[in-house]
Design an enzyme around this catalytic site. Sequence first.
Site, mmCIF file in Angstrom:
data_model
loop_
_atom_site.group_PDB
_atom_site.id
_atom_site.type_symbol
_atom_site.label_atom_id
_atom_site.label_comp_id
_atom_site.label_asym_id
_atom_site.label_seq_id
_atom_site.Cartn_x
_atom_site.Cartn_y
_atom_site.Cartn_z
ATOM 1 C CD GLU A 49 -1.746 1.674 2.879
ATOM 2 O OE1 GLU A 49 -1.613 2.862 3.232
ATOM 3 O OE2 GLU A 49 -1.707 0.747 3.675
ATOM 4 C CG HIS A 50 3.391 2.599 3.218
ATOM 5 N ND1 HIS A 50 4.111 3.370 4.183
ATOM 6 C CD2 HIS A 50 2.538 2.353 4.120
ATOM 7 C CE1 HIS A 50 3.503 3.717 5.137
ATOM 8 N NE2 HIS A 50 2.281 2.897 5.212
#
Length: 406
Positions: A49-50
């Site tokens: 996600e990052h």
Amino acid sequence: MLTKHTCKNGLRIVLEQIPSVRSVSMGIWVLTGSRNESKELNGISHFLEHMFFKGTKTRSAQDIAEAFDSIGGQVNAFTSKEYTCYYARVMDTHKEYAFDILADMFFNSTFDGKEMQREKKVIYEEIKMYEDTPDDIVHDLLARASFGEHPLGYPILGTEEQLASFDEETLRAYIKKHYIPENIVISVAGNVDSSFLTFVEDLFGSFQYDNHETPIEKPTFIGNQIQRSKDTEQAHICLGYNGFSVDDAQIYSMIVMNNVLGGNMSSRLFQEVREKQGLAYSVFSYHTSYLDSGLLTIYAGTGKEQLSHLRETIQNTVQTFVEKGITEKELNNSKEQLKGSLMLSLESTNNRMSRNGKNELLLQRHRTLDEMIQEIDTVSDSSVQDVIDFVFKHDYSTAIIAPEHT
């Protein structure tokens, strides 16, 4: 008006037109989270996600940030136990531009080695920050006490040791296995019309990964106790009870029951623990529903010398709850509060986008407001008592973070 469309590759789009607003909220919902990870890969959903924000073939991380800032938009993402969401909220005039950037991040992220090492350091700090917040981490300990070595007991952030092992190959293998069209829902809500469906489908409707069917294992609630010593001013305690899945017929009775127990300022726990005895500033309960299970959590924090008294007060409150049930006034007040909260939440395009996205992803169905109100209205004192009996007449789990000498 809600429109649902399934693309030829199996990806689903849900679009809700709200002509009275000038904003558009959009989200890419993926049916994978920490529950889908092995022990060795714990934390990869959150790390991925990052990394989607760290640059594509044509945009740097700064370019992505500046693109949304330049149009006054908001962009973010989050990872949960069972799903990951990448979302944005912008003015209606910028919806195509914003969604095109989300698609670029989704399909063209480079996972550059230097960016990966830099972002690992960021998440190491996030883990340390979390460790320094005992009223947060005690909930992770409760998940481990409740589900043991099942992936629902894993922390979403993972550990530094596990993060260190992730590389580009690991990320891309995880994407190919879990970011398949059948696991993805695009949810859009706001001032849009059906033509936006075509725009979304042009970007997402034809990509394909092999469908690796990975059935999830239903957890067994084990009711353990975990206690951690930490140099804190307060002792933090969570009690956990077996709950209900997202599609359980008793879910509305559970929501009403939780409201009465510890869901608001007039609840039994708040009134007894805080207002009458002054034992805690923060005390509440909440219910978390998963695809095949659930967990009811009671949390409170107090001075270290009062932990035993606090725990006894909570248990006595629960025992009275079991023996006497709820009153007619509590039942009616709880139902009216839930209906009010539901209606107020629908005034936000972001809330509508989230509700539609989660409903499609987890339930594959969408109830109208009238249908949901009818479900709440059918909750009775006997249906709530059935829930109370199911939840509280069995073993429970405990997580405590407290100073060593408590």
